[in-house]
Design a protein around this motif. Structure first.
Motif: not given
Ligand code: ADP
Ligand code: MG
Length: 930
Positions: A350-352, A428-430, A484-486, A526-529, A586-590
Motif C-alpha cells: 500500500k504505502t508508497g 512516517t517519521d517525517v 518507543t513507537k509502532g 488514517l495510518r495509526t502510530i 498487502i500492508t502492515g497497516d491497521h
Molecule cells: P506498510 O509498508 O504496509 O505501510 P509498514 O510495515 O511500513 O507497513 O508499517 C506497519 C505499521 O508499523 C504502520 O501502520 C505503523 O503503525 C508502524 N510504523 C510504520 N513505520 C513506522 C516507524 N518509522 N516507526 C514506528 N512505527 C512505524
C-alpha cells in the motif's frame, strides 16, 4: 597482522584514511587505478568465439550444412560424371550462397545475443548498486564498483555490503553472511578487536562483500575490494547465472526441432516418390535418377525450416524490454517480458506504491484529548487544537507525546533554495517531525539542552516491518528512558499503562478508549502510530535485549497520519480489473485503514469488505489459506513471511502472481512470485536484486503499463509466428505439389525442376519474410489489449487456432505459387522464368499476408498504415525482390530472370486475392477456428 585483530584506529591509519573525512576524491581516484574496480570477475564467461561456434551448430543451421553437403555431391556429380560444367558451377554457387547465409545468420544471432545482453546490462546499470560513502568530508552516493580500500561507508538495513569492511561504529547491526558461511542466522556485529586466529564466520568486527544488512546500521572502512575480498577468493565457485531461454524461445526451439524432423520425412518421401516413379517407368533405379532429385530435395529441406525465427524472436523480445524501460519499468530478464503479460494477480504494497507516501499527522490523541492539526504537506506551520471545543488545553497535554515521537526518530525536513520543505528519511517519521515543528520543538532543540535536560542518544533499535516498532534509548540528565513507537496494537500488547488526563491508567482499563480512538482514525483511512515511553535503569539501558526493553510501556498517545492515495492509481486499478487482473493490497497497516484506502482506490467495492490480518494467516493451515485467497483483496498487519504464503496459495490456484516489495525481508517473497517487483527509488538494494521488474518511479501505474506492454509483445510474437510459419508451409507445399503433380515435362520445363530454387527459398526466409516480421515487433496493440483476459500460460503460442490458421493460409498460398509456376510452364516460359514467377508470387503473397497475420482476426480490422516500420520493411522487401530478378548477377546466382511488365503486374497484385478472399470469408462468416 590481519585487520580484525587490530584496533580500529590502527586499521584507519594503515589504510591511510580518516574516520570523519574519508578519502579525498583524488586519492580515491588514484586507488581505483591501483586496485581496479570493485567487482567480481567471473572466469566462467563463455568466450565470444565459442558463442559464435555454438550458433553454427544450431539445429536450423545443421539443415543448411547438410544442404551444402548435398550441393557439393551434386556439383561433383555434374563435373565428373555428367561433365556438365554449367550445372556444376550452379551447384557450387548454391553451396556458397548457403554458406553465406549460414555466416550471416550466425553473425546476426551472435550480434543479437551481444546486443540483448548489452541492452540488459545497460538497463541494469541504471539500477546498479549504490553505496553511501564519505569522501572529501561529505557523505555521497557512488556506484559500488568505484569503492576503494580506505573508503568509509555507511550501511543500513536492506543494503548489501559491497566490499570487505572493518566496522568502526555499529548500531544493533545484524548481517546475513550465509553466502560465505552457510549459516542462515544473522550475525550481530561489533567493533572491538578480535584474536588473530578468529575464523571467518566469527569475525564479528568485519563485514564481507555480498552479505546483507538485516537489522540496524553501521559505519565501516573498506579493507578489500573486488577480487581481493573473501567473496572474490571463492568467486570461481560461484556459478555464473546461465542465460536461460524464455518459455517462448523454448517453444520455438522445440517447434523447429519438430519441423526438422518433418522436413527430413518430407524429403525422404519426395525422393522415394521420384525413385519409385523411375522404377515403374524404366524398371531400374540409377544414380542419375537419384542425383536429378537432389536439388529439389535441398530446396525442400531449406523451405521447411523457419531459419530466421529464433533471431526475430530474440530481437522482438529485446525491443519489448526497451519499450518497458521507456515506461519506467526495468526488466531484468527477457523471459519476464512474456510472464508480465500473463499476470493474473498483482499483490501490491500500500504505502508508497498505491499511496503517495507523503505523510502528514492530521489528528492525534494525547493525555485523553483528541487534537486536530492544521497545515499542508511538509510545511512546518499549522495550528494544533483540541477537537472538542471549550476544552482548556495546555502544551503539557501533548508535549510528552511529541517529544517521544521526534526523539525516537531519525528523519528530518530540509528547506531548499526556493523555500520548499523536502522530507529526508522515513515518511512516517517525517510526519512526526513536522508535527514537532508545529508544536515548536525539534530533535535538535531537545538534544541541545543542558543540565538535567541534557539528552544523549545511547541506542537505536530500528523499525522493522516484522516487529512493527522502533525504539530509542536516551539518557536524560542521569536518568535513562526508552522511547518507543509502532503499530498501536503491537505497542498496546507491550504496554503496562497509558497516560490519560494526567493519570497513568492501567492498560486493561485504557484499552477501550484507545481502541475506539484507533478505529476512528483507521476508518478515516488514517495510518495509526502509538507513541510510548518507559523509565530504565542504567544496566537495562546499556545491556538489555530488545525483547527485554520493549515491554511495560506507558502509552503517551496515538497519531493519525494521512497518506493520500495516488490519484492515478484508481484508473490503473479499473483498467486492470477490465483486463481481468486482480489487484490485492498487502500492508502492515491497521485493517480498517487498509480497508478504507482499498475502498477509495476501487480495490474493493464494498465498504465492509473482508480484510485478512497477518495473525489470522499465522493460525491457518495451507489448505485454509488456499481456500481463502481467491476472494480476499486486502491483507493487513502482514509481515513479509505472510506474503510468501499468500503467493504460494495463489500459485496453487494456477495464478500468475506479481508481487511488490520494498524491505529487505521482502526478498524471498519477490523470488517466490512469478514477477517480483521492486521499487527503484525507495526499494532496498537487496529487493532490487531479487526482483524481475524494477519500477523506476515506484508507481503502481507503471505495473499496469508493464502488463500492457507484456501483452502487446506477446501478441506481436504471435503475429510474426503466424507470418513466418505460413511462409514455410507455402514453400514446402509448392515444391511438393511440383514433385507430385508434374510428372511429365511441360513446355521447356522438365518434371524434375523444383518450383523454387534453394536460394530463392533462402531469400524468402531470410529477407522478404523476416524483415517485415521484425517490424511487427514495433506494432501497437491491435485492440484494447487490456480489455481481454490474461493469456493462459499453460497453452502454447500455437494454441488458439494459430496452427489451423497457418495451415490453411499456407496451403492456399502454396497452391497459388504452384499454380503460377504451372501457368508459366504452360505458357512456354523457360525454367528460370517460371521459377521467378513462382518466387515473386510467393514473395508478394507473403507481403500481402503480413497485413493479415498482424491481426488476431483479419486484415480488415487493422489500419495497414499504422506501423511505419512495417510499411518500410514491406516496401524494401518488395523492391529488393523485384530488383534481383533484373540484375544479371543475381540471375546467375539465384536462377532468377527478368519478366515482362504484364507478368510483373500480375505477380505483384494477383497474390493479394487469396488473402482478401480468406479474410473476407472469415469476416463474413465470423469464423473463429482459423
Ligand atoms: P506498510 O509498508 O504496509 O505501510 P509498514 O510495515 O511500513 O507497513 O508499517 C506497519 C505499521 O508499523 C504502520 O501502520 C505503523 O503503525 C508502524 N510504523 C510504520 N513505520 C513506522 C516507524 N518509522 N516507526 C514506528 N512505527 C512505524
Ligand atoms: Mg512500509
Amino acid at each position: 597482522m590481519p585487520m580484525h585483530s587490530q584496533h580500529r584506529q590502527t586499521v584507519i591509519e594503515r589504510l591511510k584514511t580518516s574516520r570523519h573525512g574519508g578519502l579525498t576524491t583524488t586519492e580515491a581516484h588514484d586507488r581505483l587505478k591501483e586496485y581496479g574496480q570493485n567487482e567480481i570477475q567471473h572466469e566462467l564467461r563463455v568466450p565470444a568465439w565459442r558463442v559464435f561456434l555454438r550458433s553454427l551448430l544450431e539445429p536450423i543451421i545443421i539443415i543448411l550444412w547438410i544442404a551444402i553437403g548435398l550441393t557439393l555431391v551434386s556439383a561433383s556429380y555434374d563435373f565428373i560424371v555428367k561433365n556438365d560444367h554449367a550445372h556444376g558451377m550452379a551447384a557450387i554457387y548454391e553451396g556458397i550462397v548457403i554458406l553465406i547465409v549460414i555466416l550471416v545468420n550466425s553473425s546476426l544471432t551472435y550480434w543479437q545475443k551481444l546486443k540483448a545482453q548489452k541492452s540488459l546490462d545497460a538497463l541494469s546499470a541504471i539500477s546498479r548498486h549504490q553505496v553511501n560513502v564519505l569522501r572529501d568530508e561529505t557523505w555521497q552516493k557512488i556506484d559500488a564498483v568505484d569503492l576503494v580500500p580506505g573508503d568509509v561507508v555507511d550501511v543500513k538495513i536492506g543494503d548489501f555490503i559491497e566490499a570487505d569492511l572493518r566496522w568502526l561504529t555499529v548500531n544493533e547491526l545484524q548481517i546475513n553472511e550465509s553466502h560465505l558461511t552457510g549459516e542462515s542466522d544473522a550475525v550481530q556485529k561489533t567493533r572491538d578487536s578480535l584474536a588473530a586466529d578468529t575464523e571467518l564466520g566469527s569475525r564479528t568486527n568485519m563485514g564481507f562483500s555480498g552479505s546483507t544488512v538485516v537489522n540496524g546500521g553501521g559505519i565501516g572502512v573498506v579493507t578489500a575490494t573486488g577480487m581481493n575480498t573473501e567473496l572474490g577468493k571463492i568467486a570461481d565457485l560461484l556459478q555464473q547465472t546461465k542465460q536461460q531461454k524464455t518459455p517462448i524461445e523454448q517453444t520455438v526451439s522445440a517447434l523447429t526441432k519438430r519441423l526438422m524432423f518433418a522436413a527430413g520425412l518430407v524429403v525422404i518421401v519426395a525422393i522415394s516418390y521420384d525413385l519409385v516413379k523411375e522404377y515403374l517407368n524404366t524398371g531400374t533405379i540409377t544414380v542419375v535418377g537419384l542425383m536429378n532429385n537432389v536439388s529439389g530435395a535441398i530446396a525442400l529441406a531449406v523451405a521447411s525450416i523457419p531459419d530466421a525465427l529464433p533471431v526475430v524472436l530474440s530481437i522482438v523480445l529485446t525491443i519489448g524490454a526497451r519499450v518497458l524501460a521507456r515506461n519506467k519499468g526495468l526488466i531484468k530478464s527477457l523471459s519476464s517480458v512474456e510472464t508480465l503479460g500473463a499476470t493474473t494477480f498483482i499483490a501490491s504494497d500500500k504505502t508508497g506504491t498505491l499511496t503517495k507516501n507523503e505523510m502528514t499527522v492530521t489528528r492525534f490523541f494525547a493525555n485523553g484529548i483528541n487534537f486536530a492539526v492544521d497545515g499542508n504537506g511538509y510545511d512546518p506551520v499549522g495550528e494544533i487544537h483540541a477537537v472538542e471545543t471549550g476544552k482548556d488545553v495546555q502544551a503539557t497535554d501533548f508535549l510528552p507525546f511529541i517529544h517521544s515521537g521526534i526523539l525516537n526518530n531519525e528523519a528530518q525536513i530540509q528547506r531548499d533554495e526556493i523555500g520548499n520543505y523536502a522530507p529526508l528519511g522515513n515518511p512516517t517519521d517525517v510526519a512526526l517531525v513536522v508535527l514537532g515543528h508545529k508544536a515548536q520543538v525539534s530533535r535538535d532543540d531537545l538534544l541541545g539542552q543542558t543540565g538535567d535536560q541534557d539528552r544523549d542518544i545511547l541506542r537505536i533499535l530500528p523499525f522493522e516491518s516484522t516487529r512493527k516498532m522502533m525504539s530509542t534509548i536516551v539518557k536524560v540528565g542521569n536518568r535513562y528512558e526508552l522511547l518507543t513507537k509502532g503499530a498501536p496494537d503491537v505497542v498496546m500488547r507491550h504496554a503496562a499503562n497509558a497516560r490519560l488526563a494526567d493519570q497513568l491508567v492501567d492498560i486493561a482499563a485504557a484499552n477501550e478508549v484507545l481502541e475506539q480512538q484507533i478505529l476512528s482514525y483507521a476508518n478515516d483511512a488514517l495510518r495509526t502510530i502509538a507513541v510510548a515511553q518507559r523509565e530504565l535503569t542504567q544496566d537495562e539501558a546499556l545491556n538489555a535485549t530488545q525483547e527485554e526493553l520493549e515491554q511495560g510501556l506507558t502509552i503517551l498517545g496515538i497519531a493519525g497520519i494521512i497518506d493520500p492515495p495516488r490519484p492515478e492509481v484508481q484508473k490503473s486499478i479499473a483498467t486492470l480489473r477490465k483486463a481481468s487482473v486482480e489487484v490485492v493490497m498487502i500492508t502492515g497497516d491497521h485493517a480498517a485503514t487498509a480497508r478504507a484506502i482499498a475502498y477509495r482506490l476501487g480495490i474493493v467495492k464494498d465498504k465492509q469488505a473482508q480484510v485478512v490480518e497477518g495473525r489470522e494467516i499465522e493460525s491457518m493451515t495451507a489448505d485454509e489459506l488456499f481456500a481463502l485467497v481467491p476472494d480476499v483483496r486486502v491483507y493487513a498487519r502482514v509481515s513479509p513471511e505472510h506474503k510468501q504464503r499468500i503467493i504460494k496459495a495463489l500459485q496453487q490456484h494456477e495464478q500468475v502472481v506479481a508481487m511488490t516489495g520494498d524491505g529487505v525481508n521482502d526478498a524471498p517473497a519477490l523470488r517466490a512470485a512469478d514477477i517480483g517487483i521492486a521499487m527503484g527509488i525507495n526499494g532496498t538494494e537487496v529487493t532490487k536484486d531479487s526482483a524481475d521488474l524494477i519500477l523506476l518511479d515506484d508507481k503502481f501505474t507503471t505495473i499496469e503499463k508493464s502488463v500492457a506492454a507484456g501483452r502487446t509483445i506477446f501478441a506481436n510474437i504471435k503475429n510474426f509466428m503466424r507470418q513466418e510459419l505460413t511462409t514455410n508451409v507455402a514453400e514446402v507445399l509448392s515444391i511438393l505439389l511440383g514433385t507430385f503433380l508434374i510428372t511429365r515435362p511441360i513446355g521447356h520445363i522438365s518434371e524434375l525442376t523444383p518450383t523454387l530454387t534453394t536460394i530463392m527459398v533462402l531469400w524468402v526466409n531470410m529477407i522478404s519474410d523476416s524483415l517485415p516480421s521484425f517490424a511487427l515487433g514495433y506494432d501497437e496493440p491491435e485492440q484494447d489489449i487490456m480489455a481481454v483476459k490474461p493469456r493462459d500460460v499453460k497453452r502454447s503460442v500455437l494454441a488458439d487456432h494459430l496452427l489451423s490458421r497457418v495451415l490453411i493460409r499456407g496451403f492456399v498460398m502454396g497452391l497459388a505459387v504452384f499454380v503460377a509456376f504451372y501457368w508459366a510452364a504452360k505458357s512456354g516460359m523457360q525454367q528460370n522464368e517460371a521459377q521467378t514467377v513462382a518466387f515473386l508470387t510467393l514473395v508478394f503473397g507473403q507481403l500481402w499476408h503480413v497485413f493479415d497475420a498482424r491481426s488476431e482476426h483479419t486484415l480488415f480490422r487493422r489500419d495497414p498504415f499504422s506501423n511505419p516500420y512495417l510499411l518500410a520493411a514491406v516496401l524494401f522487401a518488395a523492391i529488393s525482390s523485384l530488383t534481383i530478378t533484373l540484375l544479371p548477377f543475381f540471375n546467375t546466382l539465384m536462377g532468377t530472370s527478368p519478366l515482362s511488365w504484364q507478368v510483373y503486374l500480375a505477380v505483384i497484385f494477383l497474390p493479394a486475392i487469396p488473402t482478401f478472399i480468406l479474410s473476407g470469408i472469415k469476416e463474413l462468416f465470423k469464423i473463429k477456428i482459423w
